[in-house]
Write an enzyme that holds these catalytic residues in place. Structure first.
Site, short mmCIF file in Angstrom:
data_model
loop_
_atom_site.label_atom_id
_atom_site.label_comp_id
_atom_site.label_asym_id
_atom_site.label_seq_id
_atom_site.Cartn_x
_atom_site.Cartn_y
_atom_site.Cartn_z
CB CYS A 1 -0.87 -0.02 1.26
SG CYS A 1 -1.93 1.41 1.41
CB CYS B 1 -2.67 3.91 -5.86
SG CYS B 1 -4.06 3.10 -5.04
#
Ligand code: DGL
Length: 267
Positions: free
Chosen positions: A75, A187
């Protein structure tokens, strides 16, 4: 707790499954735990303080039941906010995906680079420092979007997504007078929108998927280190914060990734 080692892959949602899939395909004989936060997702606009507090309590809670040999932060939002803090506080090897800014600088010809990531990632100090240090001579444009995170997650759940909405969000780049020739996806959810991005940006813009770059790095760390135990019959499991009926979509998706067990974490 027994002495079986696990590699933990941590994401706010299911975007990190891309990293899980690539790493576990290359290195299938390890035990993987995949954590996703189905209570506080998305992290894109959560405060940094909350992300630090929440991530630490989740990882500490997992460490109470499982012997972790490696933590993979799949992440960008968590890595860019707190990777060094995590490494300082937790005595286990930790690697984290971050936007591939240096690679973008080496690939650009016109010196114009774009980054698409979550709102937190594009505004955090880590990215500002990275850009200042490695891309000072380039024009760097940052687009933060939470909506793209939702769209990617819905696509993964097999729900309908609106291509026009993606076109609308990306007009930030497509309507520029001088377009970037390299755009970094920062992302992990966005890896699942690569085909839509490719269609919208066309072949003149190179897309760098930071997750893909990261996978090679992670695999070489695991392969070149005898500390990580491999197993003949590896066991993989998913951990989350809440098991309820809203997980139906997720179950179907997780089964596709070969997971058969889901466990709820308690603090
Ligand atoms: N997948 C996460 C990332 O790489 C963030 C998604 C979110 O929770 O906003 O940044």
């Amino acid at each position: 707790m027994n002495n079986i080692q696990y590699i933990l892959i941590f994401d706010s949602g299911v975007g990190g499954l891309y990293i899980y899939k690539k790493v576990s395909e290359k290195l299938p004989n390890y035990n993987y735990l995949y954590f996703f936060d189905n209570v506080f997702f998305p992290y894109s606009e959560k405060s940094e303080g909350f992300i630090v507090f929440n991530t630490l309590r989740i990882i500490r809670s997992i460490m109470k039941s499982y012997l972790l040999s490696l933590i993979i932060i799949a992440c960008n939002t968590v890595s860019t906010i707190m990777l060094s803090l995590l490494r300082f506080l937790i005595d286990i090897p930790i690697v984290g995906v971050v936007p591939s800014v240096k690679l973008a600088v080496s690939l650009t010809s016109n010196g114009i680079i774009g980054l698409i990531a979550t709102k937190n990632t594009v505004s955090c100090l880590y990215i500002r420092k990275l850009v200042k240090r490695f891309a000072n001579q380039c024009k760097f444009y940052l687009l933060g979007s939470t909506e793209l995170v939702h769209i990617a997650q819905n696509k993964m759940y097999g729900l309908d997504i609106s291509f026009d909405k993606i076109v609308f969000i990306l007009r930030f780049f497509t309507e520029m007078l001088k377009l970037p020739d390299v755009i970094v996806l920062g992302c992990t959810h966005y890896s699942f929108l690569l085909s839509e991005f490719g269609e919208i940006f066309g072949s003149k813009i190179k897309l760098i998927d930071s997750s893909l770059v990261f996978v090679d790095h992670v695999c070489s760390i695991i392969k070149n280190n005898s500390y990580f135990c491999s197993y003949l019959y590896p066991f993989n499991k998913v951990l989350c914060l809440k098991i309820d009926s809203s997980l139906l979509n997720v179950f179907t998706l997780l089964k596709k990734y070969g997971f058969l067990e889901l466990e709820q974490l308690y603090f």
